[in-house]
Design a protein around this motif. Structure first.
Motif, PDB file in Angstrom:
ATOM      1  N   MET A  77       5.328  33.577  14.843  1.00  0.00           N
ATOM      2  CA  MET A  77       5.829  34.913  14.637  1.00  0.00           C
ATOM      3  C   MET A  77       6.431  35.387  13.523  1.00  0.00           C
ATOM      4  N   SER A  78       5.559  35.997  12.527  1.00  0.00           N
ATOM      5  CA  SER A  78       6.018  36.319  11.374  1.00  0.00           C
ATOM      6  C   SER A  78       6.348  37.785  10.974  1.00  0.00           C
ATOM      7  N   ILE A  79       7.484  38.021  10.218  1.00  0.00           N
ATOM      8  CA  ILE A  79       7.825  39.300  10.128  1.00  0.00           C
ATOM      9  C   ILE A  79       7.527  39.651   8.541  1.00  0.00           C
ATOM     10  N   VAL A  80       7.015  41.008   8.463  1.00  0.00           N
ATOM     11  CA  VAL A  80       6.778  41.437   6.916  1.00  0.00           C
ATOM     12  C   VAL A  80       7.796  42.121   6.611  1.00  0.00           C
ATOM     13  N   THR A  81       8.526  42.056   5.506  1.00  0.00           N
ATOM     14  CA  THR A  81       9.703  42.749   5.038  1.00  0.00           C
ATOM     15  C   THR A  81       9.023  43.673   3.687  1.00  0.00           C
ATOM     16  N   VAL A  82       9.545  45.013   3.971  1.00  0.00           N
ATOM     17  CA  VAL A  82       9.153  45.862   2.812  1.00  0.00           C
ATOM     18  C   VAL A  82      10.546  46.275   2.171  1.00  0.00           C
ATOM     19  N   GLN A  83      10.692  45.921   1.011  1.00  0.00           N
ATOM     20  CA  GLN A  83      11.932  46.272   0.197  1.00  0.00           C
ATOM     21  C   GLN A  83      11.594  47.609  -0.676  1.00  0.00           C
ATOM     22  N   LEU A  84      12.585  48.686  -0.349  1.00  0.00           N
ATOM     23  CA  LEU A  84      12.176  49.940  -1.171  1.00  0.00           C
ATOM     24  C   LEU A  84      13.508  50.185  -1.882  1.00  0.00           C
ATOM     25  N   GLY A  85      13.110  50.820  -3.238  1.00  0.00           N
ATOM     26  CA  GLY A  85      14.192  51.202  -3.980  1.00  0.00           C
ATOM     27  C   GLY A  85      15.104  50.115  -4.625  1.00  0.00           C
ATOM     28  N   GLN A  86      16.056  50.663  -5.319  1.00  0.00           N
ATOM     29  CA  GLN A  86      16.995  49.582  -5.961  1.00  0.00           C
ATOM     30  C   GLN A  86      17.658  48.877  -4.870  1.00  0.00           C
ATOM     31  N   CYS A  87      18.292  49.585  -3.868  1.00  0.00           N
ATOM     32  CA  CYS A  87      19.119  48.952  -2.937  1.00  0.00           C
ATOM     33  C   CYS A  87      18.309  48.180  -2.104  1.00  0.00           C
ATOM     34  N   GLY A  88      17.108  48.417  -1.627  1.00  0.00           N
ATOM     35  CA  GLY A  88      16.364  47.766  -0.570  1.00  0.00           C
ATOM     36  C   GLY A  88      15.580  46.412  -1.477  1.00  0.00           C
ATOM     37  N   ASN A  89      15.516  46.525  -2.685  1.00  0.00           N
ATOM     38  CA  ASN A  89      15.011  45.441  -3.310  1.00  0.00           C
ATOM     39  C   ASN A  89      16.462  44.251  -3.553  1.00  0.00           C
ATOM     40  N   GLN A  90      17.423  44.825  -4.244  1.00  0.00           N
ATOM     41  CA  GLN A  90      18.489  43.947  -4.316  1.00  0.00           C
ATOM     42  C   GLN A  90      18.943  43.300  -3.069  1.00  0.00           C
TER      43      GLN A  90
ATOM     44  N   GLN B 118      13.405  25.052  11.513  1.00  0.00           N
ATOM     45  CA  GLN B 118      12.961  25.159  10.017  1.00  0.00           C
ATOM     46  C   GLN B 118      11.426  25.486  10.198  1.00  0.00           C
ATOM     47  N   THR B 119      10.748  24.976  10.791  1.00  0.00           N
ATOM     48  CA  THR B 119       9.417  25.473  10.762  1.00  0.00           C
ATOM     49  C   THR B 119       9.036  26.950  11.100  1.00  0.00           C
ATOM     50  N   SER B 120       9.972  27.071  12.182  1.00  0.00           N
ATOM     51  CA  SER B 120      10.113  28.549  12.790  1.00  0.00           C
ATOM     52  C   SER B 120      10.463  29.542  11.714  1.00  0.00           C
ATOM     53  N   CYS B 121      11.478  29.085  11.033  1.00  0.00           N
ATOM     54  CA  CYS B 121      12.084  29.864  10.071  1.00  0.00           C
ATOM     55  C   CYS B 121      11.188  30.343   8.805  1.00  0.00           C
ATOM     56  N   LYS B 122      10.403  29.137   8.495  1.00  0.00           N
ATOM     57  CA  LYS B 122       9.488  29.387   7.185  1.00  0.00           C
ATOM     58  C   LYS B 122       8.421  30.253   7.653  1.00  0.00           C
TER      59      LYS B 122
ATOM     60  N   ASP C  92      -0.429  34.540  10.752  1.00  0.00           N
ATOM     61  CA  ASP C  92      -1.474  33.984  11.884  1.00  0.00           C
ATOM     62  C   ASP C  92      -0.819  34.841  13.102  1.00  0.00           C
ATOM     63  N   SER C  93       0.606  34.969  13.430  1.00  0.00           N
ATOM     64  CA  SER C  93       0.830  35.742  14.446  1.00  0.00           C
ATOM     65  C   SER C  93       1.951  36.651  13.949  1.00  0.00           C
ATOM     66  N   PHE C  94       1.479  38.021  13.954  1.00  0.00           N
ATOM     67  CA  PHE C  94       2.355  38.809  13.274  1.00  0.00           C
ATOM     68  C   PHE C  94       3.237  39.761  14.341  1.00  0.00           C
ATOM     69  N   SER C  95       4.701  39.862  13.983  1.00  0.00           N
ATOM     70  CA  SER C  95       5.464  40.357  15.259  1.00  0.00           C
ATOM     71  C   SER C  95       5.999  41.753  14.814  1.00  0.00           C
ATOM     72  N   GLY C  96       6.155  41.942  13.517  1.00  0.00           N
ATOM     73  CA  GLY C  96       6.451  43.380  13.081  1.00  0.00           C
ATOM     74  C   GLY C  96       7.140  43.579  11.511  1.00  0.00           C
ATOM     75  N   PHE C  97       7.551  44.781  11.406  1.00  0.00           N
ATOM     76  CA  PHE C  97       7.886  45.129  10.066  1.00  0.00           C
ATOM     77  C   PHE C  97       9.374  45.106   9.895  1.00  0.00           C
ATOM     78  N   PHE C  98      10.009  44.945   8.869  1.00  0.00           N
ATOM     79  CA  PHE C  98      11.492  44.702   8.598  1.00  0.00           C
ATOM     80  C   PHE C  98      11.650  45.581   7.163  1.00  0.00           C
ATOM     81  N   ILE C  99      11.958  46.759   7.455  1.00  0.00           N
ATOM     82  CA  ILE C  99      11.843  47.924   6.217  1.00  0.00           C
ATOM     83  C   ILE C  99      13.460  47.953   5.648  1.00  0.00           C
ATOM     84  N   ILE C 100      13.639  47.582   4.329  1.00  0.00           N
ATOM     85  CA  ILE C 100      14.980  47.580   3.995  1.00  0.00           C
ATOM     86  C   ILE C 100      15.064  48.873   2.936  1.00  0.00           C
TER      87      ILE C 100
ATOM     88  N   ARG D 100      11.205  33.074  19.952  1.00  0.00           N
ATOM     89  CA  ARG D 100      11.273  34.390  20.330  1.00  0.00           C
ATOM     90  C   ARG D 100      11.216  35.553  18.990  1.00  0.00           C
ATOM     91  N   ASN D 101      10.716  36.688  19.528  1.00  0.00           N
ATOM     92  CA  ASN D 101      10.689  37.722  18.465  1.00  0.00           C
ATOM     93  C   ASN D 101      12.067  38.361  18.165  1.00  0.00           C
TER      94      ASN D 101
END
Lengths: 398, 459
Positions: free
Chosen positions: A1-14, A43-47, A131-139, A253-254
């Motif tokens: 269950m992997s999450i892809v994070t998108v960090q945008l702008g100064q705030c998002g990246n910091q 730990q495995t799940s977090c990684k 491997d198993s994509f669950s969604g996006f987290f956009i900051i 759990r997602n």
């Protein structure tokens, strides 16, 4: 269950940097409150959720960094690399030379279409690694130009390209008095656009986090670094794996799959009248609450108070609106910790305030020329105001 | 990261410009210990291999070879520019980026604008295009000039229109030195008013500064330094008027100290764009936040601290004092009274070890005593840059878009009208085919603009 994070702008990246740092730190801090096997599964799940492995063994954050000027991204990349414990992907960032100038219209109408292909390609590459994509987290923040404008554009694109994946936007609500003078315009435009394309908006107010630093943590000279670390800590305790007895992989759990999609009843149906003794106390009415408990004695924790019907709108049974996730593996250095994620009237007041201030400024037409020269017209503003008024009304009617 | 080009016009413009480049080198030398040509330096300097014949091949990375200022020097008489080219900064300027003449503009706006404008139009365009080509991503032109003379005022404003037509996407920030009441140039009111019209229409942002304020600041510093209270000593590099640590060794003229103040203003203005910080503020954000209506783009600036005492420990109270000072008339670069006028917008650009809580605390503290326009009650824009200026541990530049500029401009108009009523020096103007009604029209337009200013604010 992997999450892809998108960090945008100064705030998002910091903030993004602090989040990944907090997540990895927690995954390495084992307090011994649960079994070793449990800890390893955690730990495995977090990684897997937040990092991918490289040959060298240094975890690489599943993240795409986007900014329209290079200073912050350069800083973020080097800070991560310096930690030695994790890093960002070499080609995971998209950068330009000139920022968005705090102009939502510039971020949305100019930078967005211009760099759409490059940014979406980067995101696609990151998704393919899962491997198993669950969604996006956009900051992103609401007050500036890139996080807010380009963030809204990117979220819209994600909606089009990945309609079946969950998108959660982490939005930073600016300080009430001035970080950016046009922050109310930028916020109104951001929120109205995100409402149409995002699945969930997780909100953190700078004022509130600032108060936490000052009053609860007693920090004398509060820096943005302190604020971001508090934020990262909160987000970490929401997003780290939680134990679920249902599947054989106990920590899968997602985290984005919080059931936010609640539909109000059709008019004509009688409300479920469950009066409670504590109705005199004025609570913010909720549609959904999620409590996440970690650490010692979670199994015996009493969450009955959260099931009080007074907390919920009349057309919902608490059992449908309330969820609790209990995990014995403790978070970070805390023996016990609890997080409440709530979809309630809590944000009505701040939202109303921002809309009022933006309207006040809009009535005098101040700064509008800066937006119209980039293609955002007065009608777009009016549409945004209308949508947000509807949102406020819906929440008030709970 | 973006680049900016400085266009220095006239005697005043070039003298200030010279101080600016001197202090810019000093600042970058202090920050850039390794001598690597990085993006911060590239914002104002090119890295050139002087062994290459002709233009000098530009080197974009690696060690610093030879730095060339991104500057165009313009003057219609040779004295000042020649002096610069013979001084310690001669290697910093590109010989190809100069335009000079011999006769000068005779303190006549019309000569600068109409005569020299048309004479040098092509050359100007060529030099400006060249300097733009040397930039990866040109964001801003900084024009430095005075309003009271002929070249800076006339030719300087001629340039503005040219820049707007040729480079519409690039910001035009103008630093204008306004003449003080005792100005010895009789035609200065005419020149200033005629220039104002151009500034109204073609500049993105104007930082009006007057000589009187600069002079007052120097007097105060001298008093403080020479009073020698209780053995306190001032750190030489920290004096906002000093060239200590720069290439020019001593104050040759009183104007040097005044020019250094303006040079420091420009350095602080661009610091958050060049250096890192926890809350960055780029040049395009200045325009976005501080210009609510296109013609209301005059920003009153104030700079603190003016010097630092030698004691090292700076308690928070001292830090708060810096914020209070920024709103006191002693630190303003324009004679005006913002505290008793209406703020349309205010920006605080902080450098050094100052955190968001310090900023917030001081905004809360100062807010009640300041009046903001009804539609912008919380009109604050803030930035935090980690790198302090040379000789200081922190500094603050406050930029205010405030109705207090109206009395300043009205006073200028009064001076104009006094001359005009007596038909003084008309011949100078009419001789060059500027019809009398035209001059009056400028004055009327100017007054209308200031009224417009008020009207917008009280809508």
């Amino acid at each position: 269950m992997s999450i892809v994070t998108v960090q945008l702008g100064q705030c998002g990246n910091q903030i993004g940097f602090e989040v990944f740092d907090a997540l990895l730190r927690d995954s390495h801090s084992f307090q011994g409150l649960c079994s070793k096997r449990e800890n390893e599964a955690y730990q495995t799940s977090c990684k897997e959720r937040f990092f991918s492995e490289e040959e060298s063994g240094v975890p690489i954050a599943r993240a795409v960094l986007v900014d329209m000027e290079p200073k912050v991204i350069n800083q973020t990349l080097s800070k991560a690399a310096q930690s030695g414990r994790w890093k960002y992907g070499q080609h995971a960032c998209f950068c330009q030379k000139q920022g968005s100038g705090n102009n939502w219209a510039y971020g949305y109408s100019v930078h967005g279409p211009r760099h759409e292909e490059s940014i979406m390609n980067l995101i696609q590459k990151e998704v393919e690694k899962c491997d198993s994509f669950s969604g996006f987290f956009i900051i992103m923040s609401m007050a500036g130009g890139t996080g807010s404008g380009l963030g809204a554009f990117v979220t819209q694109n994600l909606q089009d390209q990945y309609p079946n994946s969950l998108k959660m936007n982490q939005i930073i609500w600016p300080y009430g008095t001035g970080e950016v003078i046009v922050q109310n315009y930028n916020s109104v435009l951001t929120l109205s656009h995100l409402y149409r394309s995002s699945d969930a908006l997780l909100v953190h107010e700078n004022d509130a986090v600032h108060k936490i630093c000052a009053k609860l943590m007693n920090i004398k000279q509060i820096s943005f670094s302190d604020i971001n670390q508090v934020l990262a800590h909160q987000l970490g305790s929401v997003f780290q794996p939680t134990y679920s007895a249902e599947s054989s992989f106990h920590y899968r759990r997602n985290p984005l799959g919080i059931d936010w999609q609640v539909r109000p009843p059709l008019s004509g149906l009688p409300p479920l009248g469950k009066m409670s003794l504590s109705k005199d106390l004025h609570f913010n009415t909720s549609i959904a609450n999620l409590v996440i408990l970690r650490g010692k004695d979670v199994q015996s924790a009493d969450v009955e108070g959260f099931k009080d019907p007074a907390l919920y709108t009349s057309w919902l049974e608490p059992v449908h609106a309330f969820n609790v996730w209990k995990t014995q593996r403790a978070f970070s250095k805390y023996e016990k910790s609890a997080v409440l994620v709530s979809n309630s009237q809590f944000l009505v007041k701040p939202l109303d305030m921002i809309v009022k201030k933006a309207w006040n400024m809009f009535a005098s037409k101040a700064y509008i020329h800066q937006y119209t020269k980039c293609g955002i017209e007065e009608e777009d503003f009016l549409d945004s105001f209308t949508l947000l008024e509807q949102v406020i009304a819906s929440y008030c009617n709970l | 990261m973006t680049q900016s080009v400085v266009v220095q016009v006239g005697q005043c413009g070039n003298q200030i410009g010279c101080c600016f480049w001197d202090l810019a080198l000093r600042e970058h030398a202090a920050v850039n210990q390794k001598g690597i040509y990085d993006e911060a330096i590239s914002s104002f300097f090119r890295n050139v291999d002087t062994r290459v014949v002709g233009d000098g091949g530009s080197i974009s990375k690696g060690k610093i070879c030879s730095l060339k200022a991104r500057a165009v020097l313009i003057d219609m008489e040779e004295g000042v520019v020649n002096e610069i080219l013979q001084g310690p900064l001669r290697d910093v300027f590109d010989m190809n980026q100069l335009i000079t003449d011999i006769s000068g503009s005779g303190n006549n706006w019309a000569v600068g604008h109409k005569v020299f404008g048309s004479l040098y139009q092509d050359q100007l365009l060529e030099k400006l295009r060249k300097s733009a080509e040397h930039c990866d991503c040109l964001q801003c032109f900084f024009i430095i000039h005075s309003m009271g003379g002929g070249t800076g005022s006339g030719l300087g404003t001629f340039l503005l229109k040219m820049l707007e037509d040729e480079f519409p996407e690039v910001y035009r920030f103008v630093t204008s030195i306004y003449p003080s009441c005792e100005d010895d140039v009789i035609t200065s009111p005419y020149n200033s008013i005629l220039a104002m019209k151009e500034l109204n229409e073609h500049a993105d942002c104007v930082l009006p500064i007057d000589n009187q304020s600069l002079f007052d600041i120097i007097s105060k510093i001298d008093l403080m330094v020479n009073s020698g209270k209780l053995g306190t000593t001032v750190k030489p590099k920290s004096l906002v008027t000093s060239s200590s640590g720069a290439l020019k060794k001593c104050h040759k003229k009183p104007f040097d100290a005044m020019n250094n103040i303006v040079a420091n203003l420009l350095l602080n203005l661009t610091s958050s764009a060049r250096f890192e910080g926890s809350l960055n503020m780029d040049l395009n954000e200045i325009s976005m936040n501080l210009v609510p209506f296109p013609q209301l783009h005059y920003l009153v600036s104030s700079l603190t601290p003016l010097y630092t005492l030698a004691d090292v420990n700076i308690p928070p109270r001292r830090l708060d004092q810096m914020f209070s000072d920024a709103f006191s008339k002693d630190h303003q670069l324009l004679q005006a009274d913002p505290k008793h006028s209406l703020y349309l917008a205010c920006a605080l650009m902080v450098r050094g070890n100052v955190q968001i809580s310090d900023l917030r605390r001081n905004i809360e503290r100062l807010k009640p005593s300041l009046q903001f326009v009804s539609w912008n009650q919380e009109g604050w824009k803030t930035s935090l840059c980690s790198i302090p200026p040379v000789g200081h541990s922190h500094s603050l530049l406050a930029l205010a878009n405030n109705t207090c500029v109206k009395p300043t401009f009205m006073e200028l108009k009064e001076r104009f009208m006094r001359l005009y009523k007596k038909k003084l020096l008309f011949s100078l103007v009419t001789l060059l085919d500027i019809p009398i009604p035209h001059v009056l029209e400028q004055a009327v337009h100017f007054v209308a603009c200031t009224r417009h200013f008020f009207f917008q604010v009280f809508q």
